[in-house]
Design an enzyme around this catalytic site. Structure first.
Site, PDB file in Angstrom:
ATOM      1  N   ASP A  35      -1.997  -0.818  12.229  1.00 58.89           N
ATOM      2  CA  ASP A  35      -1.543  -0.760  10.833  1.00 58.89           C
ATOM      3  C   ASP A  35      -0.041  -1.012  10.731  1.00 58.89           C
ATOM      4  OD1 ASP A  35      -4.111  -0.194  10.102  1.00 58.89           O
ATOM      5  OD2 ASP A  35      -3.770   1.940   9.708  1.00 58.89           O
ATOM      6  N   GLU A  60      -6.684  -9.139  10.194  1.00 64.92           N
ATOM      7  CA  GLU A  60      -5.342  -9.612  10.509  1.00 64.92           C
ATOM      8  C   GLU A  60      -5.108 -11.022   9.982  1.00 64.92           C
ATOM      9  OE1 GLU A  60      -7.850 -10.499  14.236  1.00 64.92           O
ATOM     10  OE2 GLU A  60      -7.842  -9.124  12.522  1.00 64.92           O
ATOM     11  N   ASN A  89      -4.745  -2.951  18.799  1.00 62.06           N
ATOM     12  CA  ASN A  89      -5.617  -1.830  18.430  1.00 62.06           C
ATOM     13  C   ASN A  89      -6.208  -1.147  19.653  1.00 62.06           C
ATOM     14  OD1 ASN A  89      -5.415  -1.721  15.630  1.00 62.06           O
ATOM     15  ND2 ASN A  89      -6.929  -3.349  15.340  1.00 62.06           N
TER      16      ASN A  89
END
Length: 329
Positions: free
Chosen positions: A202, A228, A193
């Site tokens: 994503d 996650e 990220n």
């Protein structure tokens, strides 16, 4: 149109049949030997197009099955249908039932056995009602599926996977039943990220879910429980076999292609696995799997650790139990 034979009730039956015909219903009259004596236009369109006899109930069913007319027969065995139906034709004076035709229409049938043994059937087209019923059922099923599904990955969401866990634990009270539960965490997910952006994160989550979906046995379940982290339920499986399957998935896990289509990111994951014990509930089995996951993270990630009981290692004691949010990747 078939005509009624001479009978004391002929005029009454004819008047009833004609009145019903005007309402658009399907009308038939069979005599005591199951010969068709009257059929209005709607009924003929359902069963008799191109038919020239003999006009017995059984022969009409056979003709329909051979020419794509009449009722839908689920197993395709018209003789079995006849054998089941004939003994029940006059088992009660009045009965009602719905039936679907090969042309897709549905009819509600009112079946009346007259005092002389003749049978009057009146069918009402309920296709529109059945269509609305089907649409409502599909809408309900779609809403139920949406309430159980994680929108990003298409996996069971947290609420639903925990419901499946509860059901599996309840079923596991039966002798010989087995359940292995694993909490799985994608390693270094925060780095993805921070480095590539949330769209890349994503993409990794969707890729992770897809690979697992294709790798699990029928009847096993993977659900996303937050961020996650995922919960894997493996049914009727020995603990060592479950661990072997999970490690095999890890060893062959393909890299994820990120949204820029140029970057391929290797995927690693840590897992804490445990088998259901007698009298386990949701809290106890998840706590045991969670502690095993902390051990896997502490030992360098990208591995599976097994929680066999309620013992706690030094690594376990260094962390608070069973918290999904806030765990280091």
């Amino acid at each position: 149109m078939l005509s009624l034979l001479s009978d004391p009730d002929e005029e009454t039956l004819r008047n009833v049949a004609e009145a019903l015909t005007e309402s658009g219903q399907a009308v038939s009259i069979y005599d005591a030997e199951d010969n068709l004596r009257y059929a209005n236009e709607t009924y003929r369109g359902m069963f008799l197009v191109g038919y020239e006899g003999p006009y017995t109930f059984a022969d009409i069913l056979r003709y329909g099955a051979a020419h794509g007319l009449g009722v839908r027969i689920d197993d395709g065995d018209v003789e079995a249908l006849i054998a089941r139906t004939l003994p029940r034709r006059r088992s009660s004076r009045r009965k009602s039932f719905e039936t679907d035709l090969l042309d897709g229409r549905w009819f509600w049938i009112e079946h009346t056995v007259l005092p002389n043994g003749w049978i009057l059937t009146v069918g009402t087209d309920i296709s529109a009602l059945k269509h609305n019923e089907k649409s409502l059922r599909q809408a309900h099923e779609s809403a139920l599926l949406a309430s159980r599904t994680d929108l990003l990955t298409g996996l069971p969401n947290r609420r639903y996977i925990l419901e499946l866990l509860d059901e599996a634990l309840a079923a596991g009270e039966a002798p010989g039943a087995g359940l292995c539960a694993s909490i799985i965490d994608i390693d270094q997910f925060k780095v993805v990220n921070d480095t590539y952006g949330h769209d890349a994160g994503d993409a990794v989550l969707r890729h992770f879910a897809q690979v697992f979906r294709e790798s699990l046995r029928p009847g096993d379940h993977l659900g996303r429980i937050g961020g996650e982290e995922f919960l894997l339920l493996q049914m009727d499986f020995r603990l060592d076999d479950a661990a072997r399957l999970l490690n095999g998935i890890r060893a062959e896990f393909p890299p994820a292609t990120l949204p820029d289509q140029a970057t391929r990111r290797p995927i690693a994951f840590s897992a804490g696995m445990t088998a259901a014990l007698p009298h386990d509930d949701r809290s106890s089995i998840l706590s045991r799997a969670d502690r095993a996951l902390y051990a896997a993270k502490a030992e360098g990630r990208n591995c599976t650790r097994i929680g066999l009981g309620m013992e706690r290692t030094a690594t376990d004691r260094a962390h608070a139990p069973a918290k999904t949010a806030g765990r280091s990747s």
